[in-house]
Write a protein that holds these residues in place. Sequence first.
Motif, PDB file in Angstrom:
ATOM      1  N   THR A   3     -53.860   0.278  -6.066  1.00 42.66           N
ATOM      2  CA  THR A   3     -52.861  -0.191  -7.036  1.00 42.66           C
ATOM      3  C   THR A   3     -53.523  -0.545  -8.368  1.00 42.66           C
ATOM      4  N   LYS A   4     -52.694  -0.730  -9.370  1.00 44.03           N
ATOM      5  CA  LYS A   4     -53.196  -1.279 -10.637  1.00 44.03           C
ATOM      6  C   LYS A   4     -53.764  -2.661 -10.379  1.00 44.03           C
ATOM      7  N   PRO A   5     -54.774  -3.069 -11.146  1.00 41.86           N
ATOM      8  CA  PRO A   5     -55.290  -4.433 -10.965  1.00 41.86           C
ATOM      9  C   PRO A   5     -54.197  -5.460 -11.252  1.00 41.86           C
ATOM     10  N   GLY A   6     -54.304  -6.610 -10.608  1.00 38.10           N
ATOM     11  CA  GLY A   6     -53.452  -7.732 -10.985  1.00 38.10           C
ATOM     12  C   GLY A   6     -52.154  -7.873 -10.220  1.00 38.10           C
ATOM     13  N   THR A   7     -52.015  -7.166  -9.096  1.00 41.07           N
ATOM     14  CA  THR A   7     -50.817  -7.362  -8.259  1.00 41.07           C
ATOM     15  C   THR A   7     -50.697  -8.847  -7.911  1.00 41.07           C
ATOM     16  N   SER A   8     -49.467  -9.352  -7.922  1.00 41.65           N
ATOM     17  CA  SER A   8     -49.265 -10.763  -7.579  1.00 41.65           C
ATOM     18  C   SER A   8     -49.454 -10.977  -6.080  1.00 41.65           C
ATOM     19  N   LEU A   9     -50.183 -12.053  -5.743  1.00 41.13           N
ATOM     20  CA  LEU A   9     -50.413 -12.375  -4.330  1.00 41.13           C
ATOM     21  C   LEU A   9     -49.164 -12.917  -3.665  1.00 41.13           C
ATOM     22  N   ARG A  10     -48.233 -13.385  -4.483  1.00 37.82           N
ATOM     23  CA  ARG A  10     -46.998 -13.947  -3.933  1.00 37.82           C
ATOM     24  C   ARG A  10     -45.959 -12.832  -3.835  1.00 37.82           C
ATOM     25  N   PHE A  11     -45.694 -12.352  -2.665  1.00 32.89           N
ATOM     26  CA  PHE A  11     -44.686 -11.347  -2.311  1.00 32.89           C
ATOM     27  C   PHE A  11     -44.995  -9.932  -2.801  1.00 32.89           C
ATOM     28  N   GLU A  12     -45.452  -9.761  -4.062  1.00 29.49           N
ATOM     29  CA  GLU A  12     -45.560  -8.396  -4.591  1.00 29.49           C
ATOM     30  C   GLU A  12     -46.556  -7.560  -3.777  1.00 29.49           C
ATOM     31  N   LEU A  13     -47.685  -8.178  -3.428  1.00 26.18           N
ATOM     32  CA  LEU A  13     -48.693  -7.447  -2.653  1.00 26.18           C
ATOM     33  C   LEU A  13     -48.106  -7.012  -1.298  1.00 26.18           C
ATOM     34  N   ALA A  14     -47.444  -7.932  -0.635  1.00 26.29           N
ATOM     35  CA  ALA A  14     -46.847  -7.595   0.669  1.00 26.29           C
ATOM     36  C   ALA A  14     -45.733  -6.561   0.515  1.00 26.29           C
ATOM     37  N   ALA A  15     -44.988  -6.654  -0.595  1.00 26.43           N
ATOM     38  CA  ALA A  15     -43.879  -5.712  -0.808  1.00 26.43           C
ATOM     39  C   ALA A  15     -44.415  -4.284  -0.900  1.00 26.43           C
ATOM     40  N   ILE A  16     -45.493  -4.100  -1.648  1.00 28.73           N
ATOM     41  CA  ILE A  16     -46.070  -2.755  -1.798  1.00 28.73           C
ATOM     42  C   ILE A  16     -46.684  -2.300  -0.471  1.00 28.73           C
ATOM     43  N   ALA A  17     -47.437  -3.203   0.152  1.00 29.83           N
ATOM     44  CA  ALA A  17     -48.086  -2.842   1.421  1.00 29.83           C
ATOM     45  C   ALA A  17     -47.038  -2.461   2.461  1.00 29.83           C
ATOM     46  N   LYS A  18     -45.934  -3.191   2.489  1.00 26.79           N
ATOM     47  CA  LYS A  18     -44.925  -2.928   3.512  1.00 26.79           C
ATOM     48  C   LYS A  18     -44.189  -1.621   3.241  1.00 26.79           C
ATOM     49  N   ARG A  19     -43.941  -1.321   1.957  1.00 31.23           N
ATOM     50  CA  ARG A  19     -43.286  -0.047   1.635  1.00 31.23           C
ATOM     51  C   ARG A  19     -44.140   1.142   2.073  1.00 31.23           C
ATOM     52  N   LEU A  20     -45.451   0.956   2.049  1.00 33.50           N
ATOM     53  CA  LEU A  20     -46.351   2.060   2.408  1.00 33.50           C
ATOM     54  C   LEU A  20     -46.852   1.956   3.852  1.00 33.50           C
ATOM     55  N   ASP A  21     -46.361   0.955   4.571  1.00 36.49           N
ATOM     56  CA  ASP A  21     -46.775   0.720   5.963  1.00 36.49           C
ATOM     57  C   ASP A  21     -46.514   1.965   6.804  1.00 36.49           C
ATOM     58  N   GLY A  22     -47.507   2.423   7.512  1.00 29.98           N
ATOM     59  CA  GLY A  22     -47.345   3.608   8.354  1.00 29.98           C
ATOM     60  C   GLY A  22     -47.616   4.913   7.621  1.00 29.98           C
ATOM     61  N   LEU A  23     -47.660   4.843   6.271  1.00 33.74           N
ATOM     62  CA  LEU A  23     -47.887   6.055   5.480  1.00 33.74           C
ATOM     63  C   LEU A  23     -49.255   6.038   4.810  1.00 33.74           C
ATOM     64  N   ARG A  24     -49.568   4.907   4.190  1.00 34.50           N
ATOM     65  CA  ARG A  24     -50.805   4.762   3.448  1.00 34.50           C
ATOM     66  C   ARG A  24     -51.365   3.360   3.634  1.00 34.50           C
ATOM     67  N   ALA A  25     -52.695   3.263   3.651  1.00 33.20           N
ATOM     68  CA  ALA A  25     -53.329   1.960   3.469  1.00 33.20           C
ATOM     69  C   ALA A  25     -53.311   1.659   1.972  1.00 33.20           C
ATOM     70  N   THR A  26     -53.340   0.389   1.616  1.00 32.70           N
ATOM     71  CA  THR A  26     -53.275   0.027   0.203  1.00 32.70           C
ATOM     72  C   THR A  26     -54.430  -0.900  -0.148  1.00 32.70           C
ATOM     73  N   LEU A  27     -55.088  -0.596  -1.263  1.00 35.46           N
ATOM     74  CA  LEU A  27     -56.174  -1.446  -1.760  1.00 35.46           C
ATOM     75  C   LEU A  27     -55.723  -2.036  -3.087  1.00 35.46           C
TER      76      LEU A  27
END
Length: 497
Positions: A60-84
């Motif tokens: 992802t772009k640097p600076g993802t918010s640790l509050r919800f935003e990180l989990a939101a992206i990770a969950k959308r890609l869950d099962g498809l991609r790992a996210t860094l």
Amino acid sequence: MVHVRNVIRVESSMTDIRRAVQPAANQVPERAYGDNTPQPIRSLRDWLDHLAARERLVVTKPGTSLRFELAAIAKRLDGLRATLFPRPDGHPIPVVSGLVSDRGWMAEAMGVEPAEVLTRFQDATLNPIAWRETASAPAQEVVHREIDLARLLPLPVHNEHDSGPYVTAGLMITRNPRTGKQNVSIHRCQLSGPNRLGVLLLPRHAHMFFEMAEQGGRPLEAAIVVGIDPLTLLASQAIAAIDVDELEIAGALHRRPLPVVKCLTSELRVPAEAEIVIEGRFLPGLREPEGPFGEFPQYYGERADHHVMEIDAVTHRKDAIFHTIVGGGLEHLLLGAIPREATLLAHLQRSFPNVRDVHLARGGVCRYHLYVQIAKRQEGEAKNVMMGAFAGHYDVKHVIVVDEDVDIHNPAEVEWAVATRFQADRDLVIVPESQGSKLDPSTRDGVGAKMGLDATKPLNADDMRFKRIRVPGEESVDLTKAIGPVPGQSWRKAIGD
Ligand SMILES: Cc1cc2nc3c(=O)[nH]c(=O)nc-3n(C[C@H](O)[C@H](O)[C@H](O)COP(=O)(O)O)c2cc1C
Ligand SMILES: [Mn+2]
């Protein structure tokens, strides 16, 4: 592609993003197994390289918010991609999520075919390999003794009503105070203070060790290992006897002894290749509020007084990576499912050698719904198999037994077997008021019913009665040869209209 707008913060071209939300398997003809037996994956960094080489890692772009935003992206890609996530909320330590959210990926990490995952895991639990101690370790390159966890680590908040930031992907290493044998398990750890975590210890091994220590008025030493390879994560979930050190199962999965290093503040040994280690003690005679927290059944685990761990040191690699598991995502579900399936299969096969395979279905949160495939020899046998399955793990709530021709990894096939081979008046078993999962909100504090469905064919049925229809050649027909040059829109032309 309707969802694309919601992930545009991910730094990729639109084509990359579109590809990112397609099943990865479509783009990956290459397989990790083949003629030369591949080596298992032995470090998180090797695993990230493996995923990246197969277009399964999104940065992802640097600076993802640790509050919800990180989990939101990770969950959308869950099962498809790992996210860094580099520099989450500006923190120098990146976060990774979704490392093992696909069964096929776990097979690759093991270096086996997908159909061999359960037997490989069973083999590792039967033949553990003792660890090897090293004097220095990457996990201890940087040492902190002034502890402010919120500052030292990028701790995310995942679900809407979670009580706050958590460590969710840490291997909790503890030691039996009587025998000295170590144990590994994963526990949710709430940030409760600068050097304090609130930990949910359900009554298994770490909990037993703590009770032994607490009875003597002593703390229990513990270390939380964050950022580890997928096979060690999987080994932590083995349903093993007390005093089986799951790091030895990890060694067996790696096919070589796991390098470990002594903690700086305790006698515990932790994986030397780990990214981050949090060292501390569970305090005796103390419980503090922990929760609510989004759990695997897709509901919140309640807030209650739970165990408290005080932190004495944090060590990590110079360029450490923090791993987080979003509660209830596929990564969480699969880490529990594979070891449970392996154990349930071995348990059933001891009494019923004709049990072919088991599967903990996703719809049953990879815990509550067990599908069992048998080569039926006796009428009534499916009901005995159900009873064995209920006894195998208290989380097993509904069991469906099917014949060998039903693909138990395909829920639509299992439903078809229930639709056409099951009659509720003779094939249904209900056991009222038995022990179930406390996290199943439909139970009364974990007390609920078991249900078994025998969806096998009768042995004496006429051949044609349960014969599945089949079009000869359907699987083998060559469509590229069969389909003509005229597109569907011009069908009138094709028939000379
Ligand atoms: C992501 C994840 C989170 C988990 N959270 C908890 C938890 O908060 N408390 C708990 O007791 N078990 C939790 N578990 C389950 C235990 O880690 C698991 O049952 C483990 O095998 C127990 O080890 P033991 O049998 O050596 O005690 C979690 C498992 C996973 C995969
Ligand atoms: Mn254990």
